[in-house]
Design a protein around this motif. Structure first.
Motif, PDB file in Angstrom:
ATOM      1  N   ALA A   1       0.821  -1.212   0.000  1.00 21.19           N
ATOM      2  CA  ALA A   1       0.000   0.000   0.000  1.00 21.19           C
ATOM      3  C   ALA A   1       0.854   1.261   0.000  1.00 21.19           C
ATOM      4  O   ALA A   1       0.435   2.306  -0.499  1.00 21.19           O
ATOM      5  CB  ALA A   1      -0.937  -0.005   1.203  1.00 21.19           C
ATOM      6  N   LYS A   2       2.070   1.166   0.555  1.00 19.35           N
ATOM      7  CA  LYS A   2       2.950   2.333   0.632  1.00 19.35           C
ATOM      8  C   LYS A   2       4.132   2.222  -0.320  1.00 19.35           C
ATOM      9  O   LYS A   2       5.116   2.951  -0.187  1.00 19.35           O
ATOM     10  CB  LYS A   2       3.447   2.517   2.064  1.00 19.35           C
ATOM     11  CG  LYS A   2       2.352   2.930   3.027  1.00 19.35           C
ATOM     12  CD  LYS A   2       2.919   3.669   4.215  1.00 19.35           C
ATOM     13  CE  LYS A   2       1.803   4.264   5.062  1.00 19.35           C
ATOM     14  NZ  LYS A   2       2.341   5.090   6.162  1.00 19.35           N
ATOM     15  N   LYS A   3       4.031   1.352  -1.274  1.00 15.49           N
ATOM     16  CA  LYS A   3       5.139   1.109  -2.205  1.00 15.49           C
ATOM     17  C   LYS A   3       5.635   2.387  -2.855  1.00 15.49           C
ATOM     18  O   LYS A   3       6.843   2.623  -2.962  1.00 15.49           O
ATOM     19  CB  LYS A   3       4.695   0.108  -3.273  1.00 15.49           C
ATOM     20  CG  LYS A   3       5.745  -0.185  -4.326  1.00 15.49           C
ATOM     21  CD  LYS A   3       5.245  -1.211  -5.328  1.00 15.49           C
ATOM     22  CE  LYS A   3       6.289  -1.500  -6.394  1.00 15.49           C
ATOM     23  NZ  LYS A   3       5.812  -2.524  -7.364  1.00 15.49           N
ATOM     24  N   ASN A   4       4.723   3.238  -3.298  1.00 19.31           N
ATOM     25  CA  ASN A   4       5.108   4.445  -4.023  1.00 19.31           C
ATOM     26  C   ASN A   4       5.676   5.535  -3.125  1.00 19.31           C
ATOM     27  O   ASN A   4       6.193   6.541  -3.618  1.00 19.31           O
ATOM     28  CB  ASN A   4       3.911   4.992  -4.799  1.00 19.31           C
ATOM     29  CG  ASN A   4       3.447   4.043  -5.890  1.00 19.31           C
ATOM     30  OD1 ASN A   4       4.254   3.290  -6.447  1.00 19.31           O
ATOM     31  ND2 ASN A   4       2.156   4.059  -6.186  1.00 19.31           N
ATOM     32  N   GLU A   5       5.573   5.355  -1.807  1.00 16.58           N
ATOM     33  CA  GLU A   5       6.096   6.349  -0.874  1.00 16.58           C
ATOM     34  C   GLU A   5       7.508   6.014  -0.404  1.00 16.58           C
ATOM     35  O   GLU A   5       8.129   6.812   0.300  1.00 16.58           O
ATOM     36  CB  GLU A   5       5.173   6.454   0.348  1.00 16.58           C
ATOM     37  CG  GLU A   5       3.747   6.853   0.010  1.00 16.58           C
ATOM     38  CD  GLU A   5       2.861   6.881   1.237  1.00 16.58           C
ATOM     39  OE1 GLU A   5       3.403   7.087   2.352  1.00 16.58           O
ATOM     40  OE2 GLU A   5       1.642   6.691   1.100  1.00 16.58           O
ATOM     41  N   LEU A   6       7.993   4.842  -0.769  1.00 13.63           N
ATOM     42  CA  LEU A   6       9.294   4.387  -0.290  1.00 13.63           C
ATOM     43  C   LEU A   6      10.327   4.394  -1.403  1.00 13.63           C
ATOM     44  O   LEU A   6       9.998   4.169  -2.569  1.00 13.63           O
ATOM     45  CB  LEU A   6       9.182   2.961   0.258  1.00 13.63           C
ATOM     46  CG  LEU A   6       8.334   2.755   1.506  1.00 13.63           C
ATOM     47  CD1 LEU A   6       8.182   1.270   1.780  1.00 13.63           C
ATOM     48  CD2 LEU A   6       8.970   3.446   2.699  1.00 13.63           C
ATOM     49  N   PRO A   7      11.602   4.626  -1.049  1.00 12.65           N
ATOM     50  CA  PRO A   7      12.668   4.435  -2.035  1.00 12.65           C
ATOM     51  C   PRO A   7      12.641   2.990  -2.524  1.00 12.65           C
ATOM     52  O   PRO A   7      12.328   2.069  -1.763  1.00 12.65           O
ATOM     53  CB  PRO A   7      13.942   4.731  -1.238  1.00 12.65           C
ATOM     54  CG  PRO A   7      13.492   5.571  -0.087  1.00 12.65           C
ATOM     55  CD  PRO A   7      12.115   5.090   0.248  1.00 12.65           C
TER      56      PRO A   7
END
Length: 343
Positions: A313-319
């Protein structure tokens, strides 16, 4: 293991695996499940005393922590260390069983003779020696400390110390209590009258063999609260899966994973109002305190599955590299849990 004295006093010791470090106060750890975000770039560990939560409207819920200094020389946990810890857990758990206490549920049982004072002392000596380059590397006269605590183990075994640890500790001289204090890395002298049964019992055990006697999720060491994963109540199949999945990981990676595994207990005891604002945190001993790991239906496999779903769910928020490393770990742990038949 995460261990601290009362952080409100601003001093203490931090113990992780096989090294001790002095603490400095001031840093905070943001609880943003499933990710651990450090407000201080130099902070790679998390330690706390219950009820050290506070609320900040701009920064969200935070957990006050201390930052360990001089982390650059940390040793990477390896199979040898796991074997040493398992060995000392096995024999001291067998000894505790002799006096009607539960040791590590993951301890391996054998058909050998029950533990003797000689085998307990040999186990302590072997474990202590394995910590000489880490946890006890800064100790003066380590051989003397090793022998002195070994003698206390023998006395505790012979004089009922593992049956009634508080009474046994009351009989120790100030010099002997100082030995226990140094072995356990306590910041302040031991006040026996202030100890719980669990806190007293664990003072007489090697660090790796200390237990969560009352199953509240914390491992008391003297007056200190400690969080460790796995702990004495973690099922054997989960321990096996964890050891397999964490092989080769460095300190920061393992510390982060341990905190994430323990977050259900922390969040289960945070009370918020209808607006999502922090109200209070229930502490061990409070009627409302919960240890979800003690529930018969708690599922480690489900917890890991939830971690993977939250990660996606937070893939796009992480390097990208952080996402890939996190995904690799949780996927490996999921597979290891399945392999070892863990719920």
């Amino acid at each position: 293991m995460f261990f601290c004295k009362d952080l409100s006093r601003g001093a203490g010791r931090y113990t992780y695996s096989d090294r001790d470090y002095p603490l400095r106060t001031g840093n905070r750890l943001k609880l943003d499940n499933p990710y651990i975000r450090y407000k201080s770039t130099g902070c790679t560990c998390a330690l706390f005393k219950p009820a050290l939560f506070d609320s900040d409207s701009q920064k969200g819920m935070t957990l006050k922590i201390d930052a360990a200094s001089s982390l650059s020389n940390l040793l990477t946990p390896n199979k040898d260390k796991q074997n040493q810890d398992q060995a000392v857990q096995n024999i001291f758990s067998a000894m505790l069983a002799q006096v009607g206490r539960q040791g590590y549920v993951s301890a391996e049982t054998t058909d050998a003779e029950p533990p003797t004072v000689e085998s307990l002392q040999r186990s302590w000596d072997s474990w202590f020696n394995s910590q000489r380059t880490g946890r006890y590397s800064q100790v003066e006269k380590p051989e003397e400390l090793q022998q002195s605590f070994g003698n206390i183990i023998v006395r505790a075994h012979n004089e009922g110390g593992y049956v009634d640890p508080q009474s046994f500790l009351q009989k120790l001289s100030p010099e002997e209590l100082a030995v226990v204090q140094k072995v356990q890395g306590l910041a302040e002298p031991i006040d026996v009258d202030a100890l719980t049964e669990e806190g007293a019992l664990n003072l007489l055990l090697p660090g790796a063999a200390q237990i969560d006697l009352n199953r509240d999720g914390f491992t008391r060491n003297g007056e200190a609260y400690g969080l460790r994963f796995p702990n004495s109540n973690t099922p054997a199949e989960v321990v096996a899966a964890w050891n397999e999945a964490t092989q080769g990981m460095d300190f920061g990676q393992i510390a982060t994973a341990q905190i994430q595994m323990m977050l259900p207990m922390l969040t289960a005891n945070i009370e918020i109002d209808e607006n999502g604002q922090f109200v209070r945190q229930h502490q061990p001993g409070d009627p409302e305190f919960k240890n979800p790991f003690a529930n018969a239906d708690y599922s480690y496999s489900t917890a890991v599955k939830n971690q993977l779903e939250a990660l996606e769910a937070k893939k796009n928020e992480l390097p990208a590299d952080k996402y890939e490393s996190q995904k690799a770990f949780w996927s490996n742990l999921q597979q290891a849990l399945q392999k070892h038949g863990a719920a």
